[in-house]
Scaffold this active site. Structure first.
Site, PDB file in Angstrom:
ATOM      1  N   HIS A 179     -57.486  36.308  52.726  1.00  0.00           N
ATOM      2  CA  HIS A 179     -58.844  36.320  53.292  1.00  0.00           C
ATOM      3  C   HIS A 179     -59.278  34.883  53.617  1.00  0.00           C
ATOM      4  CE1 HIS A 179     -59.806  40.608  52.765  1.00  0.00           C
ATOM      5  NE2 HIS A 179     -59.003  40.528  51.719  1.00  0.00           N
ATOM      6  N   TYR A 222     -57.265  34.742  41.966  1.00  0.00           N
ATOM      7  CA  TYR A 222     -58.314  33.996  42.661  1.00  0.00           C
ATOM      8  C   TYR A 222     -58.442  32.587  42.077  1.00  0.00           C
ATOM      9  CZ  TYR A 222     -59.864  38.610  44.362  1.00  0.00           C
ATOM     10  OH  TYR A 222     -59.938  39.855  44.934  1.00  0.00           O
TER      11      TYR A 222
END
Length: 329
Positions: free
Chosen positions: A53, A321
């Site tokens: 992303h 993440y």
């Protein structure tokens, strides 16, 4: 999650070492590190950007809870008044120049950071998948590795074909994806289960569903292919400059027997949906690129009254993440 706890969670995600098998990986690499390495192999390394992303845009607004929300959870987020929210919309893959209308740009992401009155934060990390394609972090790593090993010159059955054959949830998840007419006309799902805790201590498992007040509108492949490369990014900025963009936050409530540990298994559509509040975006962040680099959204950044479930993907996402964040810094 308060800033000190938030920082500690990041440090743990970066430092935790768990041995895991994987093709071509260092033996002492964590599953999260292997996952990010696989993304980098697929899409390349792009300094300062996310491993997945990578392409996104940041906006700001506020969240106003409903009276029903406070009945389900004692979280201050739902007690009122409205709180400030930062939202990042994104395309899939780690390619920062991917065309918004490309099939590979799906699923599109929706991440929100709610700023609480006491200085804490609540993060929500959603996307347009109806459910996740795999159930664990190890399986997600293996899926990425299989894709990276399945180039056009690789004979069938390619590794990714073999993986999909043994994981039917992959086809079911990605087969439902579409390209929206606008980020403001897309529905987003929290594929992981979380738990509300009310003032009396009652616990209720739920999954997030975010729906656009403007309604859902999609493009077919031909229409999407004709749009400019950055049409979703540019359209949402132009749209919010003219009028606010609103989303309804819904909680789908689990019933006894509904699995909370497996993100590949959606709950029946007839499960009760409770409207928890409305998020209203009012402006685009002036320097989105700088804001994106500083932002980290963690699915376990919660507050009293909202807890993680037994879904192992939540921790897997947090660790991946954190690894990606550390590398882009």
């Amino acid at each position: 999650m308060h800033p000190k706890t938030y920082t500690r969670a990041l440090a743990l995600g970066l430092a935790l070492v768990v041995s895991a098998p994987g093709a071509g990986f260092a033996q002492d690499a964590t599953t999260a590190e292997q996952t990010v390495d696989a993304m980098n192999k697929l899409w390349g390394r792009h300094p300062g950007l996310r491993a997945n992303h990578a392409k996104g845009v940041v906006l700001q607004g506020s969240f106003t809870p409903t009276p029903e929300a406070a009945k389900l959870s004692k979280a201050s987020l739902f007690a009122g008044p409205a709180v400030t929210v930062t939202v990042r919309f994104s395309d899939g893959t780690g390619l920062p120049t991917i065309a918004d209308g490309a099939k590979e740009a799906r699923p599109h992401g929706f991440s929100a950071k709610f700023k609480l009155a006491d200085g804490g934060e609540v993060d929500m990390v959603l996307n347009s998948l109806p459910h996740f394609p795999v159930a664990t972090g190890e399986e997600f790593r293996d899926l990425l590795v299989a894709i990276s090993q399945s180039g056009p010159d690789v004979p069938s059955p390619k590794p990714v074909e073999t993986f999909r054959a043994s994981h039917p949830a992959v086809a079911a998840a990605v087969g439902a994806l579409t390209t929206p007419e606008s980020f403001a006309r897309q529905a987003y799902n929290g594929v992981n289960a979380f738990v509300f805790v009310d003032a009396a201590g009652k616990r209720q498992a739920f999954r997030w569903r975010v729906e656009p007040v403007a309604g859902i509108a999609t493009l077919n492949a031909e229409e999407a292919g004709k749009r400019p490369a950055n049409f979703l990014q540019e359209e949402i900025v132009a749209r919010v400059a003219k009028e606010p963009v609103a989303f309804r936050f819904l909680a789908q409530l689990a019933e006894p027997g509904d699995p909370t540990h497996d993100a590949t298994k959606p709950w029946p559509k007839e499960r009760r949906m409770v409207e928890m509040g409305t998020l209203t975006l009012t402006q685009a962040v002036p320097d989105s690129a700088s804001a994106e680099k500083a932002l980290l959204f963690l699915p376990n950044a919660l507050t009293d009254g909202i807890e993680v479930s037994d879904d192992p993907l939540i921790d897997a996402r947090v660790q991946a993440y954190a690894v990606s964040f550390g590398r882009r810094q």
